[in-house]
Design a protein around this motif. Structure first.
Motif, PDB file in Angstrom:
ATOM      1  N   GLU A   1      81.469-103.693 -10.089  1.00 41.55           N
ATOM      2  CA  GLU A   1      82.556-103.493 -11.043  1.00 41.55           C
ATOM      3  C   GLU A   1      83.719-104.446 -10.773  1.00 41.55           C
ATOM      4  O   GLU A   1      84.335-104.951 -11.721  1.00 41.55           O
ATOM      5  N   ALA A   2      84.001-104.731  -9.512  1.00 42.09           N
ATOM      6  CA  ALA A   2      85.057-105.692  -9.178  1.00 42.09           C
ATOM      7  C   ALA A   2      84.682-107.089  -9.668  1.00 42.09           C
ATOM      8  O   ALA A   2      85.539-107.830 -10.181  1.00 42.09           O
ATOM      9  N   MET A   3      83.414-107.457  -9.536  1.00 45.19           N
ATOM     10  CA  MET A   3      82.941-108.749 -10.000  1.00 45.19           C
ATOM     11  C   MET A   3      83.066-108.849 -11.521  1.00 45.19           C
ATOM     12  O   MET A   3      83.578-109.839 -12.052  1.00 45.19           O
ATOM     13  N   LEU A   4      82.619-107.833 -12.231  1.00 44.97           N
ATOM     14  CA  LEU A   4      82.714-107.828 -13.687  1.00 44.97           C
ATOM     15  C   LEU A   4      84.170-107.894 -14.139  1.00 44.97           C
ATOM     16  O   LEU A   4      84.510-108.616 -15.084  1.00 44.97           O
ATOM     17  N   ASP A   5      85.025-107.160 -13.463  1.00 44.67           N
ATOM     18  CA  ASP A   5      86.445-107.156 -13.802  1.00 44.67           C
ATOM     19  C   ASP A   5      87.068-108.532 -13.562  1.00 44.67           C
ATOM     20  O   ASP A   5      87.854-109.015 -14.383  1.00 44.67           O
ATOM     21  N   ALA A   6      86.707-109.177 -12.465  1.00 43.57           N
ATOM     22  CA  ALA A   6      87.240-110.513 -12.170  1.00 43.57           C
ATOM     23  C   ALA A   6      86.788-111.514 -13.224  1.00 43.57           C
ATOM     24  O   ALA A   6      87.578-112.358 -13.680  1.00 43.57           O
ATOM     25  N   TRP A   7      85.523-111.439 -13.618  1.00 43.97           N
ATOM     26  CA  TRP A   7      85.025-112.341 -14.665  1.00 43.97           C
ATOM     27  C   TRP A   7      85.771-112.111 -15.972  1.00 43.97           C
ATOM     28  O   TRP A   7      86.171-113.057 -16.650  1.00 43.97           O
ATOM     29  N   ARG A   8      85.960-110.856 -16.320  1.00 40.60           N
ATOM     30  CA  ARG A   8      86.645-110.543 -17.580  1.00 40.60           C
ATOM     31  C   ARG A   8      88.104-110.988 -17.539  1.00 40.60           C
ATOM     32  O   ARG A   8      88.607-111.571 -18.508  1.00 40.60           O
TER      33      ARG A   8
ATOM     34  N   GLN B   1      81.607-121.150 -24.402  1.00 36.79           N
ATOM     35  CA  GLN B   1      80.540-121.333 -23.421  1.00 36.79           C
ATOM     36  C   GLN B   1      80.688-120.362 -22.254  1.00 36.79           C
ATOM     37  O   GLN B   1      79.699-119.822 -21.759  1.00 36.79           O
ATOM     38  N   ILE B   2      81.911-120.129 -21.833  1.00 35.70           N
ATOM     39  CA  ILE B   2      82.149-119.177 -20.745  1.00 35.70           C
ATOM     40  C   ILE B   2      81.669-117.781 -21.157  1.00 35.70           C
ATOM     41  O   ILE B   2      80.965-117.097 -20.410  1.00 35.70           O
ATOM     42  N   LEU B   3      82.037-117.355 -22.362  1.00 34.80           N
ATOM     43  CA  LEU B   3      81.612-116.038 -22.839  1.00 34.80           C
ATOM     44  C   LEU B   3      80.101-115.966 -23.007  1.00 34.80           C
ATOM     45  O   LEU B   3      79.491-114.941 -22.694  1.00 34.80           O
TER      46      LEU B   3
ATOM     47  N   ASP C   1      76.904-102.242 -19.518  1.00 34.29           N
ATOM     48  CA  ASP C   1      76.849-102.082 -20.973  1.00 34.29           C
ATOM     49  C   ASP C   1      78.208-102.409 -21.595  1.00 34.29           C
ATOM     50  O   ASP C   1      78.285-103.113 -22.609  1.00 34.29           O
ATOM     51  N   VAL C   2      79.268-101.912 -20.984  1.00 36.80           N
ATOM     52  CA  VAL C   2      80.629-102.165 -21.484  1.00 36.80           C
ATOM     53  C   VAL C   2      80.957-103.651 -21.382  1.00 36.80           C
ATOM     54  O   VAL C   2      81.517-104.247 -22.314  1.00 36.80           O
ATOM     55  N   PHE C   3      80.583-104.281 -20.276  1.00 38.12           N
ATOM     56  CA  PHE C   3      80.859-105.702 -20.071  1.00 38.12           C
ATOM     57  C   PHE C   3      80.117-106.563 -21.098  1.00 38.12           C
ATOM     58  O   PHE C   3      80.708-107.454 -21.714  1.00 38.12           O
ATOM     59  N   VAL C   4      78.849-106.287 -21.299  1.00 35.88           N
ATOM     60  CA  VAL C   4      78.046-107.053 -22.258  1.00 35.88           C
ATOM     61  C   VAL C   4      78.587-106.850 -23.675  1.00 35.88           C
ATOM     62  O   VAL C   4      78.690-107.811 -24.451  1.00 35.88           O
ATOM     63  N   ALA C   5      78.965-105.628 -24.020  1.00 30.35           N
ATOM     64  CA  ALA C   5      79.535-105.358 -25.340  1.00 30.35           C
ATOM     65  C   ALA C   5      80.844-106.110 -25.533  1.00 30.35           C
ATOM     66  O   ALA C   5      81.112-106.651 -26.616  1.00 30.35           O
ATOM     67  N   TRP C   6      81.670-106.169 -24.488  1.00 28.31           N
ATOM     68  CA  TRP C   6      82.926-106.906 -24.557  1.00 28.31           C
ATOM     69  C   TRP C   6      82.659-108.393 -24.805  1.00 28.31           C
ATOM     70  O   TRP C   6      83.277-108.996 -25.698  1.00 28.31           O
TER      71      TRP C   6
END
Length: 100
Positions: free
Chosen positions: A11-18, A41-43, A79-84
């Motif tokens: 979750e920390a990794m996903l949050d940092a990417w976002r 491209q990043i997204l 799922d939330v990250f991919v949807a975002w």
């Protein structure tokens, strides 16, 4: 084979990417401009990476019943990250189409 994936670390990794993609992280002006110029491209890369993690977890099972809550938490976070990422790409498409 058994894997031990830390939900907190993932979750920390996903949050940092976002946060990076949303320009919410501390960065130099030059880096911020590069991030804006390459946002699509990043997204796309983040969407592909998140989808890869989802695919991995679809093949995984909790080792014990006690692990199920953490396993579900990881899957929900992905799922939330991919949807975002997908929604942000859709927004870029809408902006592009509005300019056309």
């Amino acid at each position: 084979m058994k894997l031990d994936i830390s939900a907190d670390d993932l979750e920390a990794m996903l949050d940092a990417w976002r946060q990076s993609a949303d320009l919410a992280s501390a960065m130099t002006d030059q880096f911020r401009i590069m991030m804006m110029a390459n946002r699509r491209q990043i997204l796309e890369n983040l969407l592909q990476t998140g989808s890869g993690w989802q695919q991995l977890l679809r093949c995984a099972r909790p080792v014990t019943p006690d692990d199920d809550a953490e396993y579900q938490r990881i899957r929900t976070s992905l799922d939330v990250f991919v949807a975002w990422a997908a929604a942000e790409l859709d927004l870029l498409d809408q902006l592009r189409d509005a300019d056309a």
